[in-house]
Write a protein that holds these residues in place. Structure first.
Motif, PDB file in Angstrom:
ATOM      1  N   THR A 126       0.832  -1.202   0.000  1.00 23.93           N
ATOM      2  CA  THR A 126       0.000   0.000   0.000  1.00 23.93           C
ATOM      3  C   THR A 126       0.866   1.250   0.000  1.00 23.93           C
ATOM      4  N   PHE A 127       1.992   1.195   0.717  1.00 20.20           N
ATOM      5  CA  PHE A 127       2.914   2.331   0.794  1.00 20.20           C
ATOM      6  C   PHE A 127       4.281   1.926   0.226  1.00 20.20           C
ATOM      7  N   SER A 128       5.080   2.933  -0.098  1.00 22.65           N
ATOM      8  CA  SER A 128       6.396   2.680  -0.687  1.00 22.65           C
ATOM      9  C   SER A 128       7.179   1.679   0.162  1.00 22.65           C
ATOM     10  N   PHE A 129       7.717   0.663  -0.546  1.00 23.03           N
ATOM     11  CA  PHE A 129       8.401  -0.420   0.153  1.00 23.03           C
ATOM     12  C   PHE A 129       9.274  -1.150  -0.849  1.00 23.03           C
ATOM     13  N   ALA A 130      10.498  -1.499  -0.422  1.00 27.22           N
ATOM     14  CA  ALA A 130      11.435  -2.247  -1.279  1.00 27.22           C
ATOM     15  C   ALA A 130      11.580  -1.545  -2.629  1.00 27.22           C
ATOM     16  N   ASN A 131      11.284  -2.239  -3.737  1.00 30.92           N
ATOM     17  CA  ASN A 131      11.466  -1.646  -5.065  1.00 30.92           C
ATOM     18  C   ASN A 131      10.293  -0.782  -5.511  1.00 30.92           C
ATOM     19  N   TYR A 132       9.238  -0.717  -4.704  1.00 33.35           N
ATOM     20  CA  TYR A 132       8.089   0.136  -5.043  1.00 33.35           C
ATOM     21  C   TYR A 132       8.252   1.486  -4.347  1.00 33.35           C
ATOM     22  N   TYR A 133       8.270   2.548  -5.160  1.00 37.55           N
ATOM     23  CA  TYR A 133       8.398   3.884  -4.579  1.00 37.55           C
ATOM     24  C   TYR A 133       7.436   4.843  -5.258  1.00 37.55           C
ATOM     25  N   ASP A 134       6.632   5.498  -4.450  1.00 38.21           N
ATOM     26  CA  ASP A 134       5.728   6.545  -4.909  1.00 38.21           C
ATOM     27  C   ASP A 134       5.830   7.672  -3.892  1.00 38.21           C
ATOM     28  N   PRO A 135       6.330   8.847  -4.293  1.00 36.73           N
ATOM     29  CA  PRO A 135       6.524   9.940  -3.331  1.00 36.73           C
ATOM     30  C   PRO A 135       5.232  10.393  -2.663  1.00 36.73           C
ATOM     31  N   ASN A 136       4.094  10.060  -3.269  1.00 38.16           N
ATOM     32  CA  ASN A 136       2.809  10.429  -2.682  1.00 38.16           C
ATOM     33  C   ASN A 136       2.261   9.355  -1.746  1.00 38.16           C
ATOM     34  N   ARG A 137       3.002   8.246  -1.645  1.00 35.76           N
ATOM     35  CA  ARG A 137       2.528   7.141  -0.807  1.00 35.76           C
ATOM     36  C   ARG A 137       3.665   6.611   0.065  1.00 35.76           C
ATOM     37  N   ILE A 138       4.194   7.511   0.878  1.00 35.99           N
ATOM     38  CA  ILE A 138       5.251   7.128   1.811  1.00 35.99           C
ATOM     39  C   ILE A 138       4.647   6.628   3.118  1.00 35.99           C
ATOM     40  N   HIS A 139       3.594   7.309   3.577  1.00 38.87           N
ATOM     41  CA  HIS A 139       2.970   6.928   4.850  1.00 38.87           C
ATOM     42  C   HIS A 139       1.628   7.641   4.973  1.00 38.87           C
ATOM     43  N   PHE A 140       0.820   7.173   5.918  1.00 39.60           N
ATOM     44  CA  PHE A 140      -0.380   7.876   6.357  1.00 39.60           C
ATOM     45  C   PHE A 140      -0.187   8.137   7.843  1.00 39.60           C
ATOM     46  N   GLY A 141       0.215   9.351   8.177  1.00 40.89           N
ATOM     47  CA  GLY A 141       0.590   9.634   9.554  1.00 40.89           C
ATOM     48  C   GLY A 141       1.670   8.672  10.013  1.00 40.89           C
ATOM     49  N   ALA A 142       1.472   8.067  11.179  1.00 41.15           N
ATOM     50  CA  ALA A 142       2.461   7.126  11.718  1.00 41.15           C
ATOM     51  C   ALA A 142       2.392   5.745  11.078  1.00 41.15           C
ATOM     52  N   LEU A 143       1.406   5.520  10.201  1.00 45.38           N
ATOM     53  CA  LEU A 143       1.297   4.245   9.483  1.00 45.38           C
ATOM     54  C   LEU A 143       2.270   4.256   8.314  1.00 45.38           C
ATOM     55  N   ARG A 144       3.323   3.454   8.400  1.00 48.95           N
ATOM     56  CA  ARG A 144       4.399   3.504   7.408  1.00 48.95           C
ATOM     57  C   ARG A 144       4.331   2.388   6.362  1.00 48.95           C
ATOM     58  N   VAL A 145       3.915   1.190   6.751  1.00 54.09           N
ATOM     59  CA  VAL A 145       3.892   0.049   5.831  1.00 54.09           C
ATOM     60  C   VAL A 145       2.609  -0.733   6.057  1.00 54.09           C
ATOM     61  N   LEU A 146       1.987  -1.148   4.943  1.00 55.71           N
ATOM     62  CA  LEU A 146       0.873  -2.102   5.003  1.00 55.71           C
ATOM     63  C   LEU A 146       1.053  -3.046   3.822  1.00 55.71           C
ATOM     64  N   ASN A 147       1.693  -4.175   4.099  1.00 50.17           N
ATOM     65  CA  ASN A 147       1.965  -5.175   3.064  1.00 50.17           C
ATOM     66  C   ASN A 147       0.983  -6.339   3.182  1.00 50.17           C
TER      67      ASN A 147
END
Length: 237
Positions: free
Chosen positions: A24-45
């Motif tokens: 859901t958010f930027s992780f490993a080889n997936y990067y989207d500057p608009n999807r780094i986090h939602f507040g303190a929520l950083r990763v949802l894999n």
């Protein structure tokens, strides 16, 4: 009210054969500057691992890590000597703090395991590593929200090193669910595990998500039988 919509088909995706993972958010080889986090929520894999396979020993630090098994069973081992199997209706918490090394393997040799791995930015850095796990009765989330993680250590739930709440719900068609902001500065992220809902004029389907901030309350309408995860977190800049 501010809102952000994350459709299921816009998530990052990696297929390693033994592992299929949606980010859901930027992780490993997936990067989207608009999807780094939602507040303190950083990763949802949203991970699916084949039987007998898994993630070998690897380190983490200064992150609150939540694992929620949706189907199958996941075996956890770490350098503190902890060894556990996480099954459906189990929630696992790991405060990485000053550092922890762990591995995660499918506990079955033949069946896939599907689980969510969620990272939350901690309120306090460099705490002592901590592990906890609990089984939650699915009957307690039938047509209502079941809080499984809360900041209050005495609430009978798991807790994080953050001002955060996690809730699960399973609802029938025609039900409505009231969502209320926990307090000022806290946003709500709804991840739809299955079904179809409508919230603030937006229709969401399986694996879609919506983030709400600067709001007081919202109503979720259940269009098709639905299960979802709510994550309430501070809206960090």
């Amino acid at each position: 009210m501010k809102k952000v919509i994350h459709r299921a088909d816009t998530r990052g995706y990696a297929n390693h054969g033994w592992l299929k993972s949606h980010h859901t958010f930027s992780f490993a080889n997936y990067y989207d500057p608009n999807r780094i986090h939602f507040g303190a929520l950083r990763v949802l894999n949203d991970d699916s691992v084949k039987g007998g396979m898994g993630f070998g020993a690897h380190p983490h630090d200064n992150m609150e890590i939540v694992s929620i098994v949706l189907d199958g069973a996941l075996e956890h081992r770490d350098n503190t000597g902890k060894q556990e199997v996480i099954r459906k209706n189990d929630i696992q918490i790991m405060s990485a703090g000053t550092g922890v090394v762990h591995s995660e393997f499918n506990a079955s040799k033949t069946e896939d395991v599907n689980f969510l791995q969620i990272w939350v930015i901690p309120a306090e850095r460099n705490v002592a590593p901590r592990y906890d796990q609990r089984t939650f009765d699915p009957a307690s989330r039938e047509n209502k929200l079941q809080v499984v993680i809360a900041p209050d250590k005495s609430a009978g739930t798991l807790w994080l090193n953050q001002d955060a709440w996690f809730s699960l719900g399973k609802f029938d068609v025609g039900e409505t669910v009231a969502i209320t902001a926990k307090k000022a500065g806290i946003g709500t992220y709804l991840f739809l595990l299955s079904g179809e809902i409508k919230i603030d004029g937006e229709t969401l389907q399986t694996r879609d998500a919506i983030g709400l901030s600067e709001y007081d309350k919202a109503t979720v309408e259940i269009i098709k039988p639905a299960e979802f995860l709510l994550i309430d977190v501070p809206m960090l800049s």
